[in-house]
Design a protein around this motif. Structure first.
Motif, short mmCIF file in Angstrom:
data_model
loop_
_atom_site.label_atom_id
_atom_site.label_comp_id
_atom_site.label_asym_id
_atom_site.label_seq_id
_atom_site.Cartn_x
_atom_site.Cartn_y
_atom_site.Cartn_z
N TYR A 40 21.67 0.63 -8.73
CA TYR A 40 21.30 -0.28 -7.65
C TYR A 40 20.92 -1.62 -8.26
CZ TYR A 40 21.39 3.73 -4.57
OH TYR A 40 21.79 4.82 -3.85
N VAL A 41 21.59 -2.66 -7.80
CA VAL A 41 21.46 -4.00 -8.36
C VAL A 41 20.99 -4.94 -7.26
CG1 VAL A 41 22.71 -5.90 -9.45
CG2 VAL A 41 23.30 -3.53 -10.02
N ARG A 42 19.88 -5.64 -7.52
CA ARG A 42 19.36 -6.62 -6.55
C ARG A 42 19.82 -8.00 -6.97
NH1 ARG A 42 17.60 -10.02 -2.94
NH2 ARG A 42 15.69 -9.56 -1.81
N GLY A 43 20.70 -8.55 -6.17
CA GLY A 43 21.13 -9.92 -6.39
C GLY A 43 20.23 -10.87 -5.62
N SER A 44 20.46 -12.14 -5.76
CA SER A 44 19.63 -13.11 -5.05
C SER A 44 19.93 -13.11 -3.55
CB SER A 44 19.83 -14.51 -5.63
OG SER A 44 21.18 -14.91 -5.50
N LYS A 45 21.07 -12.53 -3.16
CA LYS A 45 21.47 -12.56 -1.75
C LYS A 45 21.70 -11.18 -1.13
CE LYS A 45 23.86 -16.83 -2.80
NZ LYS A 45 25.14 -17.43 -3.08
N ALA A 46 21.81 -10.15 -1.97
CA ALA A 46 22.18 -8.82 -1.45
C ALA A 46 21.73 -7.74 -2.42
CB ALA A 46 23.69 -8.74 -1.25
N GLY A 54 31.55 2.31 -12.19
CA GLY A 54 31.57 0.88 -11.93
C GLY A 54 32.14 0.46 -10.60
N GLU A 55 32.54 1.41 -9.77
CA GLU A 55 33.09 1.04 -8.47
C GLU A 55 31.97 0.59 -7.54
OE1 GLU A 55 32.32 5.53 -8.23
OE2 GLU A 55 32.88 4.08 -9.77
N LEU A 56 32.21 -0.50 -6.84
CA LEU A 56 31.24 -0.98 -5.85
C LEU A 56 31.31 -0.04 -4.66
CD1 LEU A 56 29.20 -3.12 -4.88
CD2 LEU A 56 31.15 -4.37 -3.92
N LEU A 57 30.20 0.65 -4.39
CA LEU A 57 30.16 1.61 -3.29
C LEU A 57 29.80 0.95 -1.97
CD1 LEU A 57 28.27 4.41 -5.23
CD2 LEU A 57 30.73 4.27 -4.77
N TRP A 58 28.83 0.05 -2.03
CA TRP A 58 28.43 -0.68 -0.83
C TRP A 58 27.58 -1.88 -1.22
CZ3 TRP A 58 23.17 -0.80 -0.34
CH2 TRP A 58 22.43 0.27 -0.81
N GLU A 59 27.44 -2.78 -0.28
CA GLU A 59 26.54 -3.93 -0.44
C GLU A 59 25.95 -4.28 0.91
OE1 GLU A 59 28.42 -8.09 -0.61
OE2 GLU A 59 29.98 -6.79 -1.43
N HIS A 60 24.73 -4.78 0.89
CA HIS A 60 24.07 -5.25 2.11
C HIS A 60 23.39 -6.57 1.82
CE1 HIS A 60 24.35 -2.13 5.17
NE2 HIS A 60 24.29 -1.25 4.19
N PHE A 94 17.64 2.26 2.03
CA PHE A 94 19.04 2.54 2.31
C PHE A 94 19.36 3.95 1.82
CE2 PHE A 94 18.85 -2.06 1.78
CZ PHE A 94 19.54 -2.51 2.89
N SER A 95 20.19 4.66 2.58
CA SER A 95 20.66 5.97 2.11
C SER A 95 21.63 5.76 0.96
CB SER A 95 21.36 6.71 3.25
OG SER A 95 22.62 6.11 3.52
N ARG A 96 21.96 6.82 0.25
CA ARG A 96 22.92 6.67 -0.85
C ARG A 96 24.30 6.24 -0.34
NH1 ARG A 96 21.70 12.32 -1.67
NH2 ARG A 96 23.10 13.53 -0.38
N ALA A 97 24.57 6.48 0.96
CA ALA A 97 25.83 6.03 1.55
C ALA A 97 25.78 4.58 2.01
CB ALA A 97 26.19 6.93 2.74
N GLY A 98 24.58 3.96 1.92
CA GLY A 98 24.46 2.55 2.25
C GLY A 98 23.95 2.25 3.65
#
Length: 163
Positions: A40-46, A54-60, A94-98
């Motif tokens: 889980y990676v916290r960006g400045s916007k999401a 390494g596959e992106l599973l979801w973003e919010h 968030f659930s693991r499914a996003g």
């Protein structure tokens, strides 16, 4: 990681994979690693969830982090979901499914001073400058203790004697 890029390394130091952060986003806190190896990676916007390969599973998208700060570090939950500070006054799960699970708003005068902490039984501790909130895995406040209330910290706690 370099600005705008998230890089994962193997145990022997080889580059496993990398990901260019979308939307010109940057990392603002340490990465959270769940029991199922999701990152889980916290960006400045999401907030972003990556699988072990390494596959992106979801973003919010969530409230922008105005500056890098430890309060924004994602806290993986016992069921491999994640709790993260939406801002300095609220947490979102968030659930693991996003899927968003819940949001917890601190009182107006309270600001997080640390990233959320997950206990072995799944409860979440939210620390502020004035006290600690205990939140259930479902997002309900269990209790609050002020750092100034009598008996906190417990008078049973002993500190080591000075040499």
């Amino acid at each position: 990681s370099q600005v705008g890029r998230f890089v994962a390394w193997t145990p022997n130091g080889a580059r496993a994979w990398s990901f260019a952060m979308p939307h010109s986003d940057d990392l603002v806190a340490p990465v959270g690693i769940a029991a199922n190896s999701y990152l889980y990676v916290r960006g400045s916007k999401a907030i972003y969830a990556f699988g072990p390969s390494g596959e992106l599973l979801w973003e919010h998208e969530i409230d922008p982090a105005l500056k890098p700060n430890k309060v924004f570090a994602p806290a993986p939950t016992n069921d491999s979901g994640v709790v993260v500070a939406r801002n300095e006054n609220s947490l979102v799960a968030f659930s693991r499914a996003g899927s968003p699970s819940w949001e917890f708003q601190l009182p107006s005068n309270a600001k997080l001073s640390e990233a959320p902490k997950i206990t072995p039984d799944g409860n979440i501790f939210a620390l502020t400058a004035d006290g600690v909130f205990s939140i259930s895995p479902a997002g309900h406040m269990l209790w609050y203790r002020s750092f100034t209330e009598p008996g906190f910290p417990s008078s049973d706690v002993k500190t080591p004697a000075s040499p």
